[in-house]
Design a protein around this motif. Structure first.
Motif, short mmCIF file in Angstrom:
data_model
loop_
_atom_site.label_atom_id
_atom_site.label_comp_id
_atom_site.label_asym_id
_atom_site.label_seq_id
_atom_site.Cartn_x
_atom_site.Cartn_y
_atom_site.Cartn_z
N GLY A 171 0.79 -1.22 0.00
CA GLY A 171 0.00 0.00 0.00
C GLY A 171 0.83 1.28 0.00
O GLY A 171 0.29 2.37 0.12
N LYS A 200 3.60 2.00 -4.85
CA LYS A 200 4.66 1.72 -5.81
C LYS A 200 4.20 1.96 -7.25
O LYS A 200 4.98 2.36 -8.11
N THR A 201 2.89 1.68 -7.48
CA THR A 201 2.41 1.78 -8.85
C THR A 201 2.64 3.16 -9.45
O THR A 201 3.06 3.29 -10.59
N ARG A 240 -4.13 6.94 5.69
CA ARG A 240 -4.38 5.51 5.80
C ARG A 240 -4.67 5.15 7.25
O ARG A 240 -4.01 5.64 8.15
N ASP A 255 -6.04 -3.98 -5.63
CA ASP A 255 -6.23 -2.69 -4.98
C ASP A 255 -7.67 -2.22 -5.12
O ASP A 255 -8.06 -1.63 -6.10
#
Ligand code: ADP
Ligand code: MG
Length: 783
Positions: A338, A341-342, A502, A640
């Motif tokens: 989470g 990285k994308t 988060r 995700d």
């Protein structure tokens, strides 16, 4: 003079050589020297008899307390009486517990084994009327005459064939001269420490020791694979000396000195291989990809709905700087589940496209590839619609390429990749072997696959006209030493900060026997769904007969649940006699629909489903049209769906620590807090339950990775490295030998810089070649 290649046959004779070959697969002097003691007994120190396990071959050192000779029974017929000279039962002790040794027809045993004598005994542990015993154990006197051996002539294989007679045969006639041979066995054990080797019923530890003595006595000076300078800098003994010390130590200190030296061999071989690899990579120039102002990346940044975290910004800068160089980037990005990285990957890919090249993003599963494709389209919006009506500004096209796509679509996609009209390609690893031709491949991003091996990395690099830059991403925290060893050819970046906003995931263990907690568990899931959120229920298996969830081709579920394969202490998986079967999606789904989850929109997801069906379920789940996904580990990585807030893992004891951590990373990805419930049938006192509590008690992935590593044998970490090989990492402990590995890495770097092909170090070059073609290659590949 012997050297490591000398066949054992020429030293020990054919008989013993073949025994060593058959029993332990040892063929050369080097093989035997590398058969290292499992532990050492102090001379006179007694083995703890409590530790013996029925059915195992044990070697114990114990003191005789009692000898009872049972006369042959009077009613035995003559023929029997002739052969039966009676049973001798000898009781031995470790000072606390007792063990009985039973001999038939060996009255002479009592002569040597008088009360007070200490000796080594080896045999298979049995139990008789609640008492543990060794029937017809092999006996080895340590300080006196050896009843089993005629060691007098010092050379095995000549007289008597004693080694050949190790058979446990009961009722042998004992004529072979074993009794009363007065040659002292002391010579076999030079010092106060008696090495205990991994042995078999036919080949006892001391027979091995004796073979080693013969070998060591005539061992010449070996060509040392460690350069003199390295040895003196790190105060390491020579190779021949190390073998002497490890097999015939005088003190524990000797053992330590020898082990350190032999660990160095292992570490230096691995690090030299990696240094050579790094060097080869650096030698090949590639095209710099500096990007351009006003390109896709700038537009993307402007449209991003959130600010990058500091970590994301830093890593992105590092990557941009490396892409701008003519040396191919070769980087591992490790980021907690989470951590985002994308986005980092997408930015790098856009840089590549802005520089006129193409980028490919590889995912371990089709599910994940499809998800990446969807989110790229969403993130890029118009920027992904090059050539479409009404699109202005910089744009490219994004293609999805998977193993299961229809031939026609595939052909079209391949054509678009080859002519360069597609800038970004998302696919599974199947893409690798598929004969895909790129117009100009600039960057390869490998997502969620630290197991992506060196070979595969090489294969990819050879794809483009010039080697592409490479970014490997993983959420699995990798201890530094593992990174240095297994990924030693990659530079490492870490993202350890989660985007703000988060909420933490709370994790609880739910024992299946506790019906109150069990119904609270399902109740909790229903509450989340009632609040508009979504849920996962994870099962270890797809259906009957499928151990683990993976499909054979490995294109879907990333890994089967770990206890199936790894020797996790206390793992309660199918190794426990197959009693526990582990929940399956096939059975769980209808049960939940009918009962606990009645009225909710529930769907199943696993790797055996056709790709289209899988995509459909995943798309509808992502769109919020499905409340609960009952899935295998197909959702382990990367999936995700920020609206998913609760995960129930059934038979969670099937999974390893890191895997559980990965799985629960699927929830709590949005602003709502996540909750993970670990259902289990194992007893609270079982080691597996301990593991689950550990996962529940911390959300620190790095801490859990260390725990995971500590619980496994190193061999599991390194894949096949340890399974069959002799020269693979046997002594080196990735957790404890960090300093040594680090030093070896530095030395290896210097060695390779000065002499890349090791021209001046033939022994090291040879060790390397051996290690690479056997087993280490396997672990480098598996990564
Ligand atoms: P992982 O590192 O596990 O692959 P992802 O890249 O899938 O994580 O990101 C997880 C979620 O966090 C995604 O929904 C993504 O859009 C979101 N995200 C990424 N970076 C940020 C950020 N800087 N601020 C807020 N949300 C972010
Ligand atoms: Mg990801």
């Amino acid at each position: 003079m012997l050297d490591l290649d000398t066949p054992l046959k020429s030293v020990l004779g054919a008989k013993h050589a073949s025994l060593l070959a058959d029993e332990l697969d040892l063929a050369t002097v080097g093989d035997l020297l590398n058969h290292l003691p499992r532990r050492y007994h102090e001379r006179g120190e007694l083995t703890d008899l409590d530790g013996l396990v029925v059915g195992e071959i044990a070697t114990v050192q114990a003191r005789v307390t009692k000898v009872v000779k049972h006369k042959p029974r009077a009613d035995w017929n003559t023929s029997n009486r002739r052969r039966e000279s009676g049973r001798t039962e000898i009781t031995v002790t470790d000072g606390r517990g007792e063990l009985s040794l039973v001999f038939f027809n060996q009255q002479w045993r009592a002569k040597a084994l008088t009360p007070g004598t200490t000796a080594l005994f080896a045999g298979k542990v049995a139990e008789f009327r609640g008492r543990r015993q060794l029937i017809h154990p092999e006996v080895h006197m340590i300080d006196g005459p050896d009843p089993d051996d005629d060691a007098g002539d010092g050379r095995l294989g000549v007289a008597g064939g004693q080694l050949g007679e190790l058979g446990v045969g009961v009722g042998g006639d004992d004529v072979a001269g074993e009794r009363g041979d007065q040659a002292s066995a002391v010579a076999d054990f030079a010092g106060a420490l008696v090495p205990i080797y991994p042995a078999t019923a036919k080949l006892t530890s001391w027979k091995i020791a004796r073979c080693l003595r013969l070998v060591l006595d005539s061992l010449g000076a070996l060509t040392d694979p460690l350069p003199e300078s390295v040895r003196s800098r790190h105060r390491l003994v020579g190779l021949a000396r190390a073998y002497q010390l490890i097999h015939r130590p005088g003190t524990r200190g000797d053992v330590a000195v020898a082990r350190t030296r032999l660990k160095w061999d292992e570490a230096l071989v691995v690090q030299t291989a990696l240094a050579q690899r790094r060097r080869r990579v650096e030698l090949v120039a590639t095209q710099p990809r500096p990007g351009r102002a006003g390109g896709l990346l700038d537009a993307f940044d402007a449209s991003l709905p959130f600010a990058l975290t500091d970590g994301q910004r830093e890593v992105s800068e590092t990557i941009a700087a490396e892409l701008a160089k003519a040396v191919p980037m070769h980087r591992l990005l490790q980021g907690e589940v989470g951590s985002g990285k994308t986005v980092v990957a997408v930015r790098a890919m856009l840089l590549a496209v802005d520089s006129g090249g193409q980028a490919v993003l590889l995912a371990p599963t089709e599910t994940l590839a499809a998800q990446h494709h969807r989110s790229l389209l969403r993130l890029l919006g118009d920027q992904a619609r090059a050539g479409e009506l009404g699109v202005s500004g910089p744009a490219t096209r994004v293609a999805l390429l998977t193993g299961s796509m229809p031939a026609r679509a595939r052909r079209d996609t391949l054509a678009a990749i080859a002519d360069g009209s597609v800038g970004l390609v998302v696919g599974t690893h199947a893409l690798l072997g598929a004969g895909v031709t790129f117009h100009d491949l600039a960057l390869v991003v490998v997502d969620e696959q630290h197991r992506f091996g060196v070979e595969q990395r090489d294969e990819l690099r050879s794809r483009g006209r010039r080697p592409p830059h490479l970014l490997v991403m993983t959420a699995t925290p990798i201890p530094r030493t593992v990174a240095m060893t297994v990924f030693g050819d990659l530079e490492v970046s870490v993202l350890n900060q989660l985007p703000s906003g988060r909420s933490p995931i709370s994790t609880f263990v739910v024992p299946a026997v506790n019906t109150v907690l069990m119904s609270r568990m399902w109740g909790r899931l229903r509450e989340e769904v009632a609040a508009g959120h979504q849920a996962y229920v994870v099962c270890p298996r797809v259906g009957e007969g499928t151990a683990g969830a993976g499909d054979p081709a490995g294109t879907e579920e990333p890994a089967p649940p770990e206890p199936v394969e790894s020797a996790q202490p206390g793992g309660q998986g199918p190794r426990d006699g197959g009693e526990r079967v582990g929940a399956t999606v096939a059975q769980t789904l209808p049960r939940l629909v009918a009962d606990e989850l009645a009225g909710l929109r529930v769907e199943g997801l696993h790797g055996r489903m056709p790709a289209a069906a899988r995509d459909d379920v995943m798309t509808r789940f992502a769109a919020g049209e499905v409340d609960v996904l009952v899935a295998t580990t197909v959702i382990e990585v990367g999936v995700d769906v920020p609206n998913a807030t609760v995960m129930i893992i059934l038979d969670s004891d099937w999974f390893g620590v890191s895997q559980l951590h990965q799985l629960r990373g699927r929830v709590g990805r949005g602003s709502a807090p996540g909750i993970c419930l670990l259902q289990t049938c194992v007893d609270a006192t079982a080691p597996a339950a301990e593991r689950l509590r550990a996962v529940a008690s911390t959300s620190d992935g790095a801490e859990l990775a260390l725990l995971d590593l500590a619980q496994r044998r190193e061999g599991d970490v390194l894949g096949a490295a340890q399974s069959g090989g002799r020269r693979s990492l046997r002594l080196l402990e990735l957790l404890r030998d960090e300093d040594l590995i680090r030093s070896a890495r530095e030395e290896a770097g210097a060695i390779v810089a000065a002499d890349p092909e090791l021209q001046s170090l033939p022994a090291l070059r040879r060790l390397l070649a051996d290690a690479l073609d056997e087993t280490s290659a396997a672990f480098l590949e598996k990564g």
